[in-house]
Design an enzyme around this catalytic site. Structure first.
Site, short mmCIF file in Angstrom:
data_model
loop_
_atom_site.label_atom_id
_atom_site.label_comp_id
_atom_site.label_asym_id
_atom_site.label_seq_id
_atom_site.Cartn_x
_atom_site.Cartn_y
_atom_site.Cartn_z
N HIS A 69 0.86 -1.19 0.00
CA HIS A 69 0.00 0.00 0.00
C HIS A 69 0.89 1.24 0.00
O HIS A 69 1.17 1.80 1.06
CB HIS A 69 -0.92 0.00 1.22
N ALA A 110 12.05 -10.53 -19.45
CA ALA A 110 12.20 -9.08 -19.59
C ALA A 110 10.90 -8.34 -19.31
O ALA A 110 9.82 -8.75 -19.72
CB ALA A 110 12.68 -8.75 -21.01
N ALA A 124 8.03 -12.85 -20.39
CA ALA A 124 8.29 -11.42 -20.57
C ALA A 124 7.00 -10.62 -20.43
O ALA A 124 5.96 -10.99 -20.97
CB ALA A 124 8.92 -11.18 -21.94
N ARG A 136 -0.66 -16.21 -15.29
CA ARG A 136 -1.31 -17.51 -15.05
C ARG A 136 -0.41 -18.61 -15.59
O ARG A 136 0.35 -18.41 -16.54
CB ARG A 136 -2.67 -17.56 -15.73
N LYS A 148 2.06 -23.66 -18.73
CA LYS A 148 2.63 -24.99 -18.91
C LYS A 148 3.68 -25.21 -17.84
O LYS A 148 3.85 -24.40 -16.93
CB LYS A 148 3.23 -25.17 -20.30
#
Length: 236
Positions: A138, A161, A179, A199, A202
């Protein structure tokens, strides 16, 4: 020490008192080593840099750092005070390492990366160019100093990157962050994550290098280097 190779220090470099610079080190033009933090007298805090360091021009290393052998900096790197840095670590040009960061052996930080205070980078982790680690849940909260916590990169974790890591996230061992990803939660060991928010897409065991046709992390996974007899691989 008899036969030791002395450090080579450019005339324009500034070395403060209470700096121990390892044998064979090379210090470039306009480097500053032992810069005191605010409220600390010059030479009050010791700075230790191991043998064989290559510290390139315009790098600034504050007092109170303990750095192992084989350290390398790019040009214009900034290391604030009270960091612990292992052997064979490199920090790229114009990267910033804030204070109280723990960096283990064989970590590579590419150019223009930002690593905030209270971050942990474990052995062999890799930080790509332009990566931003953060530590304030915060910003501008009056209690912000009580809850600062940087990310933790477990051994062999790799950050692509321009990725951003939010405060306190843990990147699992040998995981790969794509990246430009924005990592808002912990990443499992060996996972490959991408996107905003990041997310899992693989696992590193599923990766195939287009140039070689082999898994790029086969040594980590214990996969044989010659897959010529692997029917599944041959059909890809």
């Amino acid at each position: 020490m008899s036969g030791a190779t002395p450090a080579t220090i450019a005339p324009s470099a500034r070395i403060y008192p209470n700096v121990q610079l390892g044998e064979g080190s090379v210090v470039g033009d306009f480097v500053i080593i032992g810069e005191p933090a605010r409220g600390v007298a010059p030479g009050e805090a010791a700075t230790v840099i191991g043998a064989g360091a290559v510290i390139r021009s315009h790098t600034v290393i504050y007092a109170g750092n303990v750095i192992g052998a084989g350290f390398q900096s790019g040009h214009g790197a900034l290391l604030r005070e009270s960091n612990t840095i292992g052997d064979n670590v490199s920090v790229g040009s114009h990267s910033i390492i804030e204070h109280h960061v723990d960096i283990a052996d064989r970590v590579r930080i590419h150019s223009q990366a930002f690593v905030p205070e209270y971050s942990t980078l474990k052995r062999g982790s890799w930080v790509g160019p332009g990566v931003r680690l953060t530590n304030a849940p915060h910003p501008l909260c009056p209690d912000v100093q009580r809850c600062l916590v940087g990310p933790t990169l477990e051994a062999g974790a790799k950050i692509g990157a321009n990725a951003s890591l939010l405060p306190g996230v843990r990147i699992g061992e040998n995981a790969l962050v794509g990246a430009g990803a924005v990592v808002t939660r912990d990443v499992e060991p060996g996972a490959v994550v991408a996107g905003n928010p990041a997310r899992t897409v693989k696992h590193i065991r599923d990766l195939v290098c287009p140039a070689t046709g082999l898994n790029p992390y086969r040594a980590i996974l214990g996969v044989p280097g010659d897959d010529s007899d692997d029917d599944d691989h041959a059909g890809r």
